[in-house]
Design an enzyme around this catalytic site. Structure first.
Site, PDB file in Angstrom:
ATOM      1  NE  ARG A   1      -3.509  -2.330   2.578  1.00  0.00           N
ATOM      2  CZ  ARG A   1      -4.332  -2.633   3.564  1.00  0.00           C
ATOM      3  NH1 ARG A   1      -4.479  -1.790   4.572  1.00  0.00           N
ATOM      4  NH2 ARG A   1      -5.013  -3.748   3.553  1.00  0.00           N
TER       5      ARG A   1
ATOM      6  CD  GLN B   1      -4.143  -7.375   5.160  1.00  0.00           C
ATOM      7  OE1 GLN B   1      -4.512  -7.824   4.085  1.00  0.00           O
ATOM      8  NE2 GLN B   1      -4.796  -6.423   5.785  1.00  0.00           N
TER       9      GLN B   1
ATOM     10  CG  ASP C   1      -6.699 -10.954   4.560  1.00  0.00           C
ATOM     11  OD1 ASP C   1      -7.672 -10.911   5.313  1.00  0.00           O
ATOM     12  OD2 ASP C   1      -6.561 -10.239   3.555  1.00  0.00           O
TER      13      ASP C   1
END
Length: 647
Positions: free
Chosen positions: A367, A385, A387
RNA sequence: GCCAGCGUAGCUCAGAUGGUAGAGCAUCUGAUUUGUAAUCAGAGGGUCGUGGGUUCGAUCCCCUCCGCUGGCUCCA
């Protein structure tokens, strides 16, 4: 008007006072100590100055230094003291706001040239001088139009703005000495001599009203406490936090680095750091499999069209790396894992019987974060992450959320966090129209979140209108060893992506239905979690996580061979062991091992070699004496197997 | 991104108000063979973050850029 008022104290006793009397008078009538200790008064539930006269029969609670509210008032008064000092030293400086905050206060100023660290000392000195003048904090009432005019003449445009926005027809202001006036609700301590212990800490830029389109002000941060002892303790705590800073420890322990040549916000895990990280990741992957998740892997760059479908390009483009042009299309580095998992879900048809589908990945995302926000491992541009996305039927969501929360609590317990709570972020009931999803979906999801929190027995607070636009969520927050709060796990509903990707499953009725989607990350970011752990443990990882679990320290070169046999025995039990083979004194080797925070130091000399023993020293307990190697191996192996929080 | 501060050896830091730099630790070499938090000696190591400008001369003054730190904003 009555000439006397009866004042009811918290213990139920009643004092009768004459008109014109103040809370301070009541305090004095009880005792001078109380009068000196009182900071402000709560009269009929309202916080007011000690020096404000009663105007009716009232209840009175005197706030002393024991009350948290009193500390806020005290800090607010210290902020006024700061502003008064600044105006004396730098006339013409314009005032912003100066509220109390956690552990201190700040005040925002607008002036042509910025403050320097030297100024900070001068200002602090001047604050002490003003304090010693024993000036009263005097409250005055002003009519709004008159007040506006006055602040305009004083050259305080920001105050005028605040007054027009916030003030009623009549507002209060506080003076401090002949020059300083501030539009302020109060209350304040009676006089500057009350302010005992404070320190100015730093200067920072801050936008007026937090809006980066407005002018940037100079903010001075300070801390204030009722006693020098409290102040010293606080400063000591700041020192301790500095000592535990993961950026410092990461370097000292040779765990991680950030390389200028490679770019900011990108983390390099060195051998020892990578080993700890592997432990975190292995634990997590194992848990995934145990808890019915499927492990997947998804690509790091994917076509831009995917991010159009997912909506990231329209909602999240500012945080995404720019496109990579290839022959056939534009590609984007993934900022999130969800679309990848969704593509896997969507790759085949699902029956209601298949659900829930839980797809998990330790997925590295990139990001673009603004350069000024980067911070060690805590705020980076590339991170991993833990995730997972859960696709399920409406009747399954409550159990799924419960599983997520139990999983999250297991994470906390495994890593030695015992103080935590949950925050449920819900929508605004649909008033603003900024939220996606139907009222039925929100109701269903929010109910599931509440019930799940209850079932797991988590302490939770509800945050109204704090949900993501695509669904409600639960965040788990923890307190670390220094009582600092961290946001860790998050469990979020997503009503948007199933719709955008037209996800479906075939129901019992033979018709197509849209599954519910839950997005959850428990470590959050592996890098960040690593940093939190590093600070929480102050670098002394519990044995199961320690990159080097034991180090063998031969006393003289002739013990090297025996040291190697010891190492072999420990390694046979799966332990991570090093030998310090240098021709140095034991003291030297111990010092180094201790600084590296290695849990076990095993000293071997003539005596140990003769008896098949090692002299055990732990980083916390010191010299524990000689023990048989096999016993030591078994003990350490057990600590590892138990994931014992300490050695 | 914005405001401010900072960037000198691998690390921690000193230094000269402009005349091309030093310490401790670390590294290497040698000596020492050591019993629970630093053995001794010697050596090597820096285009003083980058690029430009001012100057007879810049690591120092000015500007640009990069990075770091504290905040603002944002957030895993």
């Amino acid at each position: 008007m009555s000439s006397t008022y009866s004042i009811t104290l918290p213990d139920g006793s009643i004092k009768v006072v004459s008109a014109g009397s103040t809370s301070l008078d009541v305090a004095r009538s009880i005792g001078q100590r109380l009068a000196d200790d009182a900071v402000a008064a709560k009269v009929n539930g309202e916080l007011i100055d000690l020096t404000r006269p009663f105007d009716s029969d009232s209840t009175l609670e005197l706030l002393t230094s024991k009350s948290p509210e009193a500390l806020e008032i005290y800090r607010h008064s210290t902020a006024h003291l700061l502003a008064a000092a600044v105006l004396e030293l730098y006339p013409g400086t314009k005032l912003g706001i100066g509220p109390p905050i956690k552990d201190g206060f700040y005040y925002d100023f607008d002036r042509p040239s910025p403050f320097t660290p030297d100024d900070l000392e001068k200002i602090e000195q001047r604050m002490r001088e003003i304090r010693d003048r024993d000036l009263p904090y005097e409250r005055r009432l002003v009519a709004k139009p008159e007040g506006l005019k006055k602040y305009e003449e004083l050259g305080e445009p920001m105050k005028c703005e605040l007054i027009s926005e916030r003030a009623g027809d009549i507002f209060s202001e506080y003076t401090l000495g002949p020059q300083f006036i501030d539009f302020c609700r109060g209350p304040h301590v009676p006089s500057t001599k009350r302010i005992k212990a404070f320190k100015l800490l730093s200067i920072a830029g801050a936008y007026w009203k937090g809006d980066e389109k407005r002018q940037q002000l100079q903010r001075i941060y300070g801390t204030a406490w009722f006693s020098q002892k409290d102040l010293d303790e606080h400063l000591h705590k700041l020192e301790e936090a500095k000592r535990r800073d993961h950026r410092l420890l990461g370097k000292q322990l040779d765990l991680i680095s950030i390389q200028e040549l490679a770019g900011p916000g990108l983390i390099f895990f060195h051998p020892k750091g990578a080993l700890v990280r592997k432990m975190l990741e292995d634990w997590m992957r194992e848990q995934y499999l145990r808890r019915g998740y499927s492990l997947v892997n998804t690509p790091h760059v994917m076509r831009e069209s995917l991010w159009e479908v997912s909506g990231h390009l329209s909602h999240y483009a500012d945080n995404m790396y720019a496109a990579i042009e290839l022959d056939d299309a534009r590609y984007r580095l993934k900022p999130m894992n969800c679309p990848g998992h969704i593509l896997i879900y969507r790759d085949k048809q699902h029956s209601y019987r298949d659900l829930p589908v839980r797809l998990g990945e330790l997925g590295t995302v990139y990001r673009y974060e603004r350069s000024g926000t980067l911070h060690g491992l805590f705020r980076v541009r590339g991170f991993t992450q833990d995730d997972a996305h859960i696709f399920c039927r409406p009747d399954q969501i409550e159990d799924e959320i419960v599983n997520c929360l139990e999983f999250a609590v297991d994470v906390l317990k495994t890593y030695g966090f015992h103080r935590y709570k949950a925050e449920i972020s819900v929508w605004d009931g649909g008033k603003s129209g900024k939220y996606d999803g139907t009222p039925e979906q929100w109701a269903l999801a929010e109910k599931a979140l509440h019930r799940a929190v209850e079932r797991v027995g988590l302490e939770a607070t509800v945050m109204a209108d704090e949900a993501a636009f695509y669904g409600p969520k639960i965040d788990v927050k923890l307190l670390d060893a220094l009582d600092r709060p961290w946001q860790l796990s998050t469990v979020q509903f997503d009503f948007t992506l199933p719709r955008r990707f037209e996800l479906e499953y075939t129901g019992e009725d033979g018709a197509k239905h849209q599954p519910l989607m839950v997005h959850r990350a428990l470590y959050g970011s592996v890098e960040r979690f690593f940093g939190i752990l590093l600070e929480h443990y102050a670098g002394a990882f519990p044995t199961w996580l320690a990159p080097v679990q034991a180090i063998v320290l031969p006393i003289a070169d002739r013990h090297l061979d025996y040291a190697k046999t010891v190492q072999t025995q420990l390694e046979a039990a799966g332990l991570r062991v090093e030998i310090d083979a240098r021709s140095e004194k034991v003291n030297y080797k111990i010092r180094e091992a201790q600084l590296q925070k290695i849990p076990f130091m095993l000293v071997v000399g003539d005596r140990e070699a003769a008896d098949g023993k090692v002299a055990v020293r732990t980083r916390k307990g010191g010299d524990l004496g000689a023990r048989a190697v096999a016993e030591v191996v078994a003990d350490i192996a057990k600590l590892v197997a138990d994931k014992a929080p300490t050695e």
